[in-house]
Design a protein around this motif. Sequence first.
Motif, PDB file in Angstrom:
ATOM      1  N   SER A 125      24.402  39.387  42.598  1.00  0.00           N
ATOM      2  CA  SER A 125      25.254  40.145  41.956  1.00  0.00           C
ATOM      3  C   SER A 125      24.791  40.648  40.610  1.00  0.00           C
ATOM      4  CB  SER A 125      26.803  39.680  41.574  1.00  0.00           C
ATOM      5  OG  SER A 125      27.411  40.210  40.904  1.00  0.00           O
ATOM      6  N   CYS A 126      25.370  42.050  39.995  1.00  0.00           N
ATOM      7  CA  CYS A 126      24.995  42.578  38.615  1.00  0.00           C
ATOM      8  C   CYS A 126      25.548  41.510  37.644  1.00  0.00           C
ATOM      9  CB  CYS A 126      25.420  43.920  38.477  1.00  0.00           C
ATOM     10  SG  CYS A 126      26.863  43.995  38.164  1.00  0.00           S
ATOM     11  N   TYR A 150      31.747  31.515  39.289  1.00  0.00           N
ATOM     12  CA  TYR A 150      31.328  32.465  40.325  1.00  0.00           C
ATOM     13  C   TYR A 150      30.018  33.111  39.841  1.00  0.00           C
ATOM     14  CZ  TYR A 150      30.373  36.773  43.133  1.00  0.00           C
ATOM     15  OH  TYR A 150      29.877  37.734  43.978  1.00  0.00           O
ATOM     16  N   TYR A 177      24.084  43.281  43.663  1.00  0.00           N
ATOM     17  CA  TYR A 177      24.940  44.400  44.047  1.00  0.00           C
ATOM     18  C   TYR A 177      25.729  44.671  42.658  1.00  0.00           C
ATOM     19  CZ  TYR A 177      25.011  42.288  48.581  1.00  0.00           C
ATOM     20  OH  TYR A 177      24.596  41.656  49.819  1.00  0.00           O
ATOM     21  N   ASN A 179      28.904  47.699  42.120  1.00  0.00           N
ATOM     22  CA  ASN A 179      30.213  47.483  42.393  1.00  0.00           C
ATOM     23  C   ASN A 179      30.701  48.183  43.907  1.00  0.00           C
ATOM     24  OD1 ASN A 179      30.542  46.789  39.700  1.00  0.00           O
ATOM     25  ND2 ASN A 179      32.842  46.613  39.909  1.00  0.00           N
ATOM     26  N   ASN A 198      42.216  41.604  43.452  1.00  0.00           N
ATOM     27  CA  ASN A 198      41.297  41.611  42.089  1.00  0.00           C
ATOM     28  C   ASN A 198      40.794  43.064  41.727  1.00  0.00           C
ATOM     29  OD1 ASN A 198      42.122  38.829  41.330  1.00  0.00           O
ATOM     30  ND2 ASN A 198      40.887  38.352  43.133  1.00  0.00           N
ATOM     31  N   ASN A 199      40.260  43.652  42.627  1.00  0.00           N
ATOM     32  CA  ASN A 199      39.292  44.806  42.395  1.00  0.00           C
ATOM     33  C   ASN A 199      40.014  46.123  42.063  1.00  0.00           C
ATOM     34  OD1 ASN A 199      37.394  42.837  44.390  1.00  0.00           O
ATOM     35  ND2 ASN A 199      36.618  43.614  42.510  1.00  0.00           N
ATOM     36  N   LEU A 200      39.528  47.021  41.506  1.00  0.00           N
ATOM     37  CA  LEU A 200      40.132  48.228  41.202  1.00  0.00           C
ATOM     38  C   LEU A 200      40.596  49.187  42.377  1.00  0.00           C
ATOM     39  CD1 LEU A 200      41.040  50.206  38.955  1.00  0.00           C
ATOM     40  CD2 LEU A 200      38.629  51.206  39.023  1.00  0.00           C
ATOM     41  N   LYS A 216      47.646  48.408  36.764  1.00  0.00           N
ATOM     42  CA  LYS A 216      47.548  48.230  35.496  1.00  0.00           C
ATOM     43  C   LYS A 216      45.931  48.602  35.092  1.00  0.00           C
ATOM     44  CE  LYS A 216      50.743  44.417  34.753  1.00  0.00           C
ATOM     45  NZ  LYS A 216      51.210  44.343  36.259  1.00  0.00           N
ATOM     46  N   VAL A 217      45.500  49.482  34.314  1.00  0.00           N
ATOM     47  CA  VAL A 217      44.280  49.780  33.718  1.00  0.00           C
ATOM     48  C   VAL A 217      44.172  48.734  32.484  1.00  0.00           C
ATOM     49  CG1 VAL A 217      42.982  51.326  32.710  1.00  0.00           C
ATOM     50  CG2 VAL A 217      44.371  52.057  34.677  1.00  0.00           C
ATOM     51  N   PHE A 218      43.345  47.994  32.708  1.00  0.00           N
ATOM     52  CA  PHE A 218      42.931  46.898  31.696  1.00  0.00           C
ATOM     53  C   PHE A 218      42.201  47.271  30.387  1.00  0.00           C
ATOM     54  CE2 PHE A 218      43.168  44.178  35.641  1.00  0.00           C
ATOM     55  CZ  PHE A 218      44.445  43.859  35.389  1.00  0.00           C
ATOM     56  N   PRO A 229      36.501  50.738  30.666  1.00  0.00           N
ATOM     57  CA  PRO A 229      35.113  50.307  31.256  1.00  0.00           C
ATOM     58  C   PRO A 229      34.297  51.080  32.173  1.00  0.00           C
ATOM     59  CG  PRO A 229      36.831  48.609  31.012  1.00  0.00           C
ATOM     60  CD  PRO A 229      37.584  49.893  30.991  1.00  0.00           C
ATOM     61  N   ARG A 231      31.648  50.997  35.194  1.00  0.00           N
ATOM     62  CA  ARG A 231      31.093  50.432  36.325  1.00  0.00           C
ATOM     63  C   ARG A 231      30.179  51.373  37.104  1.00  0.00           C
ATOM     64  NH1 ARG A 231      32.519  47.000  33.671  1.00  0.00           N
ATOM     65  NH2 ARG A 231      33.945  45.340  33.965  1.00  0.00           N
ATOM     66  N   TYR A 233      29.707  52.259  40.821  1.00  0.00           N
ATOM     67  CA  TYR A 233      30.368  51.851  42.097  1.00  0.00           C
ATOM     68  C   TYR A 233      29.456  52.628  43.082  1.00  0.00           C
ATOM     69  CZ  TYR A 233      34.310  50.910  39.291  1.00  0.00           C
ATOM     70  OH  TYR A 233      35.280  50.542  38.217  1.00  0.00           O
ATOM     71  N   ARG A 295      41.431  43.012  30.300  1.00  0.00           N
ATOM     72  CA  ARG A 295      41.281  41.620  30.987  1.00  0.00           C
ATOM     73  C   ARG A 295      40.240  40.884  30.545  1.00  0.00           C
ATOM     74  NH1 ARG A 295      39.989  42.471  37.417  1.00  0.00           N
ATOM     75  NH2 ARG A 295      38.058  43.076  36.877  1.00  0.00           N
ATOM     76  N   ASP A 298      36.022  40.824  31.154  1.00  0.00           N
ATOM     77  CA  ASP A 298      35.363  42.020  31.793  1.00  0.00           C
ATOM     78  C   ASP A 298      34.303  42.586  30.539  1.00  0.00           C
ATOM     79  OD1 ASP A 298      36.852  42.575  34.013  1.00  0.00           O
ATOM     80  OD2 ASP A 298      38.201  44.115  33.197  1.00  0.00           O
TER      81      ASP A 298
HETATM   82  N1  UFG Z   1      40.387  47.244  36.601  1.00  0.00           N
HETATM   83  C1  UFG Z   1      41.603  47.585  36.374  1.00  0.00           C
HETATM   84  N2  UFG Z   1      42.730  47.306  36.853  1.00  0.00           N
HETATM   85  C2  UFG Z   1      42.619  46.457  37.932  1.00  0.00           C
HETATM   86  C3  UFG Z   1      41.458  46.168  38.560  1.00  0.00           C
HETATM   87  C4  UFG Z   1      40.350  46.075  37.787  1.00  0.00           C
HETATM   88  O1  UFG Z   1      41.744  48.500  35.399  1.00  0.00           O
HETATM   89  O2  UFG Z   1      43.583  46.240  38.566  1.00  0.00           O
HETATM   90  C5  UFG Z   1      39.357  47.580  35.919  1.00  0.00           C
HETATM   91  C6  UFG Z   1      38.536  46.404  35.478  1.00  0.00           C
HETATM   92  O3  UFG Z   1      38.895  46.054  34.271  1.00  0.00           O
HETATM   93  C7  UFG Z   1      37.019  46.714  35.325  1.00  0.00           C
HETATM   94  C8  UFG Z   1      37.081  47.910  36.534  1.00  0.00           C
HETATM   95  O4  UFG Z   1      38.199  48.023  37.037  1.00  0.00           O
HETATM   96  O5  UFG Z   1      36.884  47.447  34.279  1.00  0.00           O
HETATM   97  C9  UFG Z   1      36.186  47.268  37.838  1.00  0.00           C
HETATM   98  O6  UFG Z   1      36.917  46.054  38.041  1.00  0.00           O
HETATM   99  P1  UFG Z   1      36.835  45.110  39.631  1.00  0.00           P
HETATM  100  O7  UFG Z   1      37.459  43.815  39.532  1.00  0.00           O
HETATM  101  O8  UFG Z   1      37.057  46.196  40.706  1.00  0.00           O
HETATM  102  O9  UFG Z   1      35.049  44.916  39.451  1.00  0.00           O
HETATM  103  P2  UFG Z   1      34.206  43.899  38.330  1.00  0.00           P
HETATM  104  O10 UFG Z   1      33.215  44.825  37.744  1.00  0.00           O
HETATM  105  O11 UFG Z   1      35.144  43.169  37.535  1.00  0.00           O
HETATM  106  O12 UFG Z   1      33.574  42.852  39.345  1.00  0.00           O
HETATM  107  C10 UFG Z   1      32.994  43.069  40.314  1.00  0.00           C
HETATM  108  C11 UFG Z   1      33.372  41.848  41.408  1.00  0.00           C
HETATM  109  C12 UFG Z   1      32.663  40.689  40.895  1.00  0.00           C
HETATM  110  C13 UFG Z   1      31.207  40.870  40.909  1.00  0.00           C
HETATM  111  C14 UFG Z   1      31.066  42.223  39.889  1.00  0.00           C
HETATM  112  C15 UFG Z   1      29.459  42.375  39.628  1.00  0.00           C
HETATM  113  O13 UFG Z   1      34.698  41.715  41.736  1.00  0.00           O
HETATM  114  O14 UFG Z   1      32.726  39.832  41.971  1.00  0.00           O
HETATM  115  O15 UFG Z   1      31.560  43.239  40.424  1.00  0.00           O
HETATM  116  O16 UFG Z   1      28.942  42.562  41.025  1.00  0.00           O
HETATM  117  F1  UFG Z   1      30.628  39.879  40.212  1.00  0.00           F
END
Ligand code: UFG
Length: 338
Positions: A125-126, A150, A177, A179, A198-200, A216-218, A229, A231, A233, A295, A298
Amino acid sequence: MKILVTGGTGYIGSHTVVELQQKGYQVVVIDNLSNSNEAVLDNISKITGIRPDFECFDLIERERTLDFFSRNSDITGVIHFAAFKAVGESVAEPLKYYRNNLVSLMNILEGMQLNKVPFLVFSSSCTVYGQPEELPVSETSPIQKAFSPYGNTKQISEEIIGDFLETSDVKCIALRYFNPIGAHESSLIGELPLGIPNNLVPFITQTAIGLRSQLKVFGNDYNTPDGTPIRDYIHVVDLAKAHVIAIERMTNGNNKKALEVFNLGTGNGQTVLEVIKSFEKVSGEKLNYVIVERRAGDVEKVWADTRFANAELGWKAAMSLDEMTLSAWNWEKAIANK
Ligand code: UFG
Ligand code: NAD
């Protein structure tokens, strides 16, 4: 050629099984269904015409795992997806994550060693880069202290593999990987998060379909163009195809080191608001969202330098953000209609 796909009923695993089968590989899946269900196998067979062989057990069971390998000595390669992946849960239950992700990896490596299975593709993972000092982040960028148990399991896993390869003939490609989002074009397989996502992107599509009231946009006070933020994708099918290429690279003897590491991203970063805009455009839906506090944990921004993967693997992510969000939306609608 027979390939073992651990975690093959999961999100990325199921898409990879499809790509492998479509390239003519025979696939056997091991999954304990802790985060997926067996019906995925039927949906894979609707796409490819072939139901993969399947064994349901927990890879932390050493005897079961070694017994599997002794019964399947014709396996050429292993793609090891099976792991727990919820960052927040790993903070609350670290031992659960260390036990599952590390013990299962060690059992797989032992089984490969004993039965002379030569090739491994590992899901990294990144997250191993943390908040990189330079962007885009390349494979040679420093590994940062993990943000979560994790993330630490991915760092330790890469180290375990590195040490193991010193004493073995196994070759490995670890894929980091960024996102993964989106779903197969058939809408027969996709991401099936249990409970509240949990994921966007699953949160976006579940909000639009009416399962959640509001996204909710964190945070919108990050140092990015719109404050949210960034990412990288990547469409899950683009990601899946890279696994087939990784297997081919090793079986063709083209790998240059016992352990090779590649970034799998598009090379483009997108903000949270850009993802929402793309979703609204392709779906025609107005998304109900609100900006809230950041969040915890992040990182501000991360996207991949993909030049090494592009050049060495001859692989490039093809799908645009709009194609990704549209496929995620089609999948959400397909599961809602079941
Ligand atoms: N986000 C929101 N609201 C939400 C969910 C996410 O604003 O309800 C935002 C987060 O703050 C972040 C972005 O959307 O800025 C992406 O968040 P994700 O949870 O989709 O992804 P992450 O980049 O936090 O993490 C993902 C995987 C992890 C992995 C990581 C890097 O969930 O398991 O990518 O590979 F480690
Ligand atoms: P997923 O949860 O959809 O799939 C993982 C599968 O492994 C599940 O079907 C689960 O039932 C199975 N599994 C877990 N532990 C097991 C065990 N001990 N024995 C047997 N089966 C077990 O997850 P995914 O998104 O497809 O992720 C696949 C891999 O990619 C994981 O290693 C994950 O850490 C990694 N990864 C995922 C992302 C992401 O955002 N999805 C990002 C970077 C890395």
